[in-house]
Design a protein around this motif. Structure first.
Motif, mmCIF file in Angstrom:
data_model
loop_
_atom_site.group_PDB
_atom_site.id
_atom_site.type_symbol
_atom_site.label_atom_id
_atom_site.label_comp_id
_atom_site.label_asym_id
_atom_site.label_seq_id
_atom_site.Cartn_x
_atom_site.Cartn_y
_atom_site.Cartn_z
ATOM 1 N N LYS A 1 1.105 -1.014 -0.099
ATOM 2 C CA LYS A 1 0.027 0.026 0.085
ATOM 3 C C LYS A 1 0.735 1.385 0.107
ATOM 4 C CE LYS A 1 -3.894 -2.142 2.321
ATOM 5 N NZ LYS A 1 -4.972 -2.168 3.421
ATOM 6 N N GLY A 2 0.597 2.162 -0.604
ATOM 7 C CA GLY A 2 0.694 3.507 -0.655
ATOM 8 C C GLY A 2 -0.024 4.431 -1.049
ATOM 9 N N THR A 3 0.225 5.884 -1.221
ATOM 10 C CA THR A 3 -0.091 6.921 -1.486
ATOM 11 C C THR A 3 0.146 7.218 -2.952
ATOM 12 O OG1 THR A 3 1.703 8.793 -0.853
ATOM 13 C CG2 THR A 3 0.219 7.800 1.176
ATOM 14 N N HIS A 4 1.014 7.152 -3.575
ATOM 15 C CA HIS A 4 1.189 7.361 -4.949
ATOM 16 C C HIS A 4 1.857 6.106 -6.085
ATOM 17 C CE1 HIS A 4 0.536 11.116 -2.730
ATOM 18 N NE2 HIS A 4 0.921 11.957 -4.647
ATOM 19 N N LEU A 5 1.899 5.981 -6.862
ATOM 20 C CA LEU A 5 2.403 4.968 -7.343
ATOM 21 C C LEU A 5 3.469 5.452 -8.998
ATOM 22 C CD1 LEU A 5 2.878 2.679 -8.105
ATOM 23 C CD2 LEU A 5 0.622 2.709 -9.584
ATOM 24 N N LEU A 6 4.470 5.061 -9.192
ATOM 25 C CA LEU A 6 5.204 5.438 -10.010
ATOM 26 C C LEU A 6 5.924 4.250 -10.736
ATOM 27 C CD1 LEU A 6 7.541 7.688 -11.622
ATOM 28 C CD2 LEU A 6 9.256 7.074 -9.876
ATOM 29 N N MET A 7 5.444 4.792 -12.442
ATOM 30 C CA MET A 7 5.655 3.024 -13.463
ATOM 31 C C MET A 7 7.484 3.441 -13.560
ATOM 32 S SD MET A 7 2.790 1.331 -12.991
ATOM 33 C CE MET A 7 3.214 -0.091 -14.040
ATOM 34 N N ALA A 8 7.990 2.451 -13.691
ATOM 35 C CA ALA A 8 9.629 2.465 -14.234
ATOM 36 C C ALA A 8 9.956 1.472 -14.153
ATOM 37 C CB ALA A 8 10.485 3.159 -12.877
ATOM 38 N N VAL A 9 8.697 0.733 -15.591
ATOM 39 C CA VAL A 9 9.546 -0.134 -15.527
ATOM 40 C C VAL A 9 10.609 -1.026 -17.159
ATOM 41 C CG1 VAL A 9 7.468 -1.176 -15.190
ATOM 42 C CG2 VAL A 9 7.080 -1.023 -17.058
ATOM 43 N N GLY A 10 10.782 0.026 -18.152
ATOM 44 C CA GLY A 10 11.314 0.757 -19.269
ATOM 45 C C GLY A 10 11.020 1.653 -19.792
ATOM 46 N N ARG A 11 11.215 1.266 -20.999
ATOM 47 C CA ARG A 11 11.307 2.215 -22.415
ATOM 48 C C ARG A 11 10.798 1.645 -23.652
ATOM 49 N NH1 ARG A 11 11.334 7.299 -20.071
ATOM 50 N NH2 ARG A 11 11.947 8.348 -22.706
ATOM 51 N N LYS A 12 9.764 2.335 -24.574
ATOM 52 C CA LYS A 12 9.053 1.688 -25.275
ATOM 53 C C LYS A 12 9.883 3.013 -26.432
ATOM 54 C CE LYS A 12 4.633 4.009 -25.103
ATOM 55 N NZ LYS A 12 5.108 4.654 -25.726
ATOM 56 N N PRO A 13 10.098 2.672 -28.285
ATOM 57 C CA PRO A 13 10.119 3.076 -28.865
ATOM 58 C C PRO A 13 9.669 4.702 -29.933
ATOM 59 C CG PRO A 13 10.407 0.713 -29.858
ATOM 60 C CD PRO A 13 10.116 1.137 -28.220
ATOM 61 N N ASN A 14 9.597 5.896 -29.903
ATOM 62 C CA ASN A 14 8.231 5.872 -30.155
ATOM 63 C C ASN A 14 8.758 6.116 -31.879
ATOM 64 O OD1 ASN A 14 8.231 7.480 -27.448
ATOM 65 N ND2 ASN A 14 9.325 8.506 -28.171
ATOM 66 N N VAL A 15 7.815 5.213 -32.388
ATOM 67 C CA VAL A 15 7.884 5.065 -33.963
ATOM 68 C C VAL A 15 5.961 5.155 -34.291
ATOM 69 C CG1 VAL A 15 9.836 2.960 -34.188
ATOM 70 C CG2 VAL A 15 7.569 2.183 -33.132
ATOM 71 N N GLU A 16 5.216 4.950 -33.387
ATOM 72 C CA GLU A 16 3.746 4.759 -34.126
ATOM 73 C C GLU A 16 3.331 6.165 -34.984
ATOM 74 O OE1 GLU A 16 4.732 5.797 -30.597
ATOM 75 O OE2 GLU A 16 4.320 4.151 -29.364
ATOM 76 N N ARG A 17 3.721 7.343 -34.988
ATOM 77 C CA ARG A 17 3.918 8.398 -36.351
ATOM 78 C C ARG A 17 4.437 8.258 -36.841
ATOM 79 N NH1 ARG A 17 0.710 12.790 -32.790
ATOM 80 N NH2 ARG A 17 1.288 12.425 -30.689
ATOM 81 N N LEU A 18 5.293 7.888 -37.034
ATOM 82 C CA LEU A 18 6.273 7.712 -38.359
ATOM 83 C C LEU A 18 5.847 6.960 -40.166
ATOM 84 C CD1 LEU A 18 9.230 6.939 -36.495
ATOM 85 C CD2 LEU A 18 8.662 8.810 -37.229
ATOM 86 N N ASP A 19 4.725 6.073 -39.965
ATOM 87 C CA ASP A 19 4.544 5.206 -40.625
ATOM 88 C C ASP A 19 5.745 4.432 -41.377
ATOM 89 O OD1 ASP A 19 3.112 3.989 -42.778
ATOM 90 O OD2 ASP A 19 2.012 5.084 -43.440
ATOM 91 N N LEU A 20 6.564 3.770 -40.724
ATOM 92 C CA LEU A 20 7.620 3.638 -41.371
ATOM 93 C C LEU A 20 7.454 2.622 -42.806
ATOM 94 C CD1 LEU A 20 8.919 1.763 -37.608
ATOM 95 C CD2 LEU A 20 9.719 4.465 -39.047
ATOM 96 N N GLU A 21 6.350 1.712 -42.485
ATOM 97 C CA GLU A 21 6.279 1.034 -44.293
ATOM 98 C C GLU A 21 5.496 1.708 -45.292
ATOM 99 O OE1 GLU A 21 2.778 -2.244 -45.605
ATOM 100 O OE2 GLU A 21 2.332 -1.101 -43.811
ATOM 101 N N ALA A 22 5.527 3.135 -44.855
ATOM 102 C CA ALA A 22 5.453 3.899 -45.964
ATOM 103 C C ALA A 22 6.667 4.699 -46.847
ATOM 104 C CB ALA A 22 4.977 5.309 -45.934
ATOM 105 N N ALA A 23 7.351 4.657 -45.786
ATOM 106 C CA ALA A 23 9.369 4.951 -45.996
ATOM 107 C C ALA A 23 9.873 3.508 -46.391
ATOM 108 C CB ALA A 23 10.265 5.370 -44.584
#
Length: 475
Positions: A259-281
């Motif tokens: 139990k706590g009062t605040h929660l911090l998620m720090a489990v890792g990172r994901k690459p920012n590729v969603e907006r790029l449309d890599l297939e088109a490139a």
């Protein structure tokens, strides 16, 4: 469907992302004569300046000053309980960011000659990117979009308020009890900082805390963090999260509830590729980002990917290193390939934890019986004794006289690891470090001493050395 195209730009180099790597490429390329367009849809400076390296180290510094007030007894200084103004500590974080922002600003880069477009970019063909109402055609592209916090789909998390590194620095009211899910570098750095600023802190790690580092050295760091009052629970995989009577509860797979009062998620990172449309490139994605070759080119040879998005080590200094690699290739047409064996990293806990090259386990797997591991304890360093910071260890992995890896846990490990990064980058032998003269007394002497430890058995346990000495003494 994107916005209607109103402007068209042709350029030599189009960079997607205004973080550390993208800015390094932009500054270098434009000053060398290239025509450069930089596309950034959010904050210049990226994660490092706004949510990562800079704010976390500023908060760690605040925690360090608070902690110093409680630990002076051995030096003849009466400990006192610090009065921590958590909001003021966050003001310090904001001031540090504000002081660096001009260096990464739109105004500075436009002053250098870079065309900055403040919008998100999306590929619409292998040679074109659309950013807002602007269509950019470029000879070459650099994807430097970085990464964002990865938030796993823990049941109940969508109905509970939580922080990531992108939001925790905006928090003004000190948490009474912060639960951190994730015991990697980000989680452990922020855990110790918050504990020193007066918060109760629990870290839940599904596997091993600081699990990517040498376990012997990670244990030194974790022992100190636990001694300061941080509750680090390993093998505690979050199963569910819920809000109960104004508190946050995290249940693990084993059925334990925290139990706590605040929660911090720090489990890792994901690459920012969603907006790029890599297939088109014509750019192939892989797990962890974008597929690149040794020269950091993607499957579209006109497109490079660097930094966190390039499916490798996720560090700001790696993005900067990548920038140098591709400037040589993209601007001068010269062969240029990345290396990974000389890339260091550090975790800025107290004590710090740093690594370059192979860990002991990796080196044993790679080199077998050819490996020698030399060690030196900080307790044998006079400067560490004066500072009462004797808990620490240096390990250097050596093959045929050359270091192939170094691991350090101890005060200023992030500074001390640099000499081993230099040695590995330039393929120096242990004799080069042993020949160095360090000022006395400094922590830097640990590196010279561990190099000396490599030669000690060769000199003092060698019967031929003793025979030569005895022979010479006859004259």
């Amino acid at each position: 469907m994107g916005a209607q195209v109103k402007k068209r730009i042709k350029t030599d180099l189009c960079i997607l992302g205004g973080g550390s790597g993208g800015l390094s490429v932009a500054a270098g390329a434009v000053q060398m004569g290239a025509d450069v367009v930089l596309v950034e849809g959010y904050k210049m400076g990226g994660d490092c300046l706004n949510y990562g390296c800079v704010p976390s180290k500023a908060l760690i510094a605040a925690g360090k000053h608070a902690h110093a007030m409680t630990t002076g007894a051995a030096f003849g200084v009466k400990p006192v309980v610090p009065e921590v103004d958590y909001a003021a500590a966050k003001d310090h974080v904001s001031r540090v960011i504000a002081g660096i922002e001009p260096h990464d600003s739109v105004a500075r880069f436009e002053g250098l000659g870079v065309k900055v477009i403040q919008d998100y970019g999306t590929f619409i063909s292998p040679t074109e990117v659309q950013a807002g109402d602007t269509l950019i055609t470029a000879r070459r592209f650099v994807i430097a979009t970085g990464s964002s916090p990865f938030v796993p789909p823990v049941p109940g998390l969508d109905s509970v308020p939580y922080f990531t590194n992108e939001s925790i620095f905006d928090l003004r009211d000190r948490p009474d009890h912060l639960i951190i899910i994730g015991g990697g570098p980000i989680g452990m750095e922020l855990a110790q900082a918050h504990r020193r600023l007066g918060c109760s802190v629990t870290v839940l790690e599904g596997a091993k805390a600081l699990g990517k580092d040498d376990p012997e050295l990670a244990a030194i760091v974790l022992e100190n963090i636990r001694a300061e009052g941080v509750d680090v629970i390993e093998g505690a995989l979050a199963k569910a999260v819920r809000s109960v009577a104004g508190a946050i509860e995290v249940e693990t797979e084993e059925g334990a509830v925290f139990k706590g009062t605040h929660l911090l998620m720090a489990v890792g990172r994901k690459p920012n590729v969603e907006r790029l449309d890599l297939e088109a490139a014509g750019v192939e994605p892989v797990k962890g980002g974008i597929k690149v070759d040794a020269s950091l080119k993607t499957t579209n040879k006109r497109v490079y990917a660097i930094g966190d998005v390039a499916a490798g080590l996720q560090f700001t200094h790696v993005a900067g290193y990548h920038a140098g690699v591709i400037i040589r290739s993209a601007l001068f047409g010269l062969p240029s390939k990345q290396r990974r064996d000389h890339i260091p990293w550090a975790t800025y806990t107290d004590p710090e934890l740093a690594q370059v090259g192979l860990t002991e386990a990796e080196a044993r797997k790679t080199h077998g019986d050819k490996l020698e591991v030399v060690r030196f304890d900080f307790a044998e360093n006079d400067r560490a004794r004066t500072e009462l910071q004797t808990r620490g260890l240096v390990k250097v992995m050596v093959v045929k006289g050359r270091p192939v890896g170094a691991s350090i846990a101890g005060p200023q490990a992030g500074e001390l690891i640099q000499i081993w990064a230099l040695a590995i980058a330039n393929k120096l032998k242990m004799g080069a470090v042993a020949a160095m003269v360090s000022p006395y007394p400094t922590l830097g002497e640990v590196n010279k001493r561990v190099a000396g430890a490599y030669f000690t058995p060769r000199l003092f346990d060698n019967p031929w050395v003793k025979r030569v000495v005895r022979f010479v003494q006859r004259f």
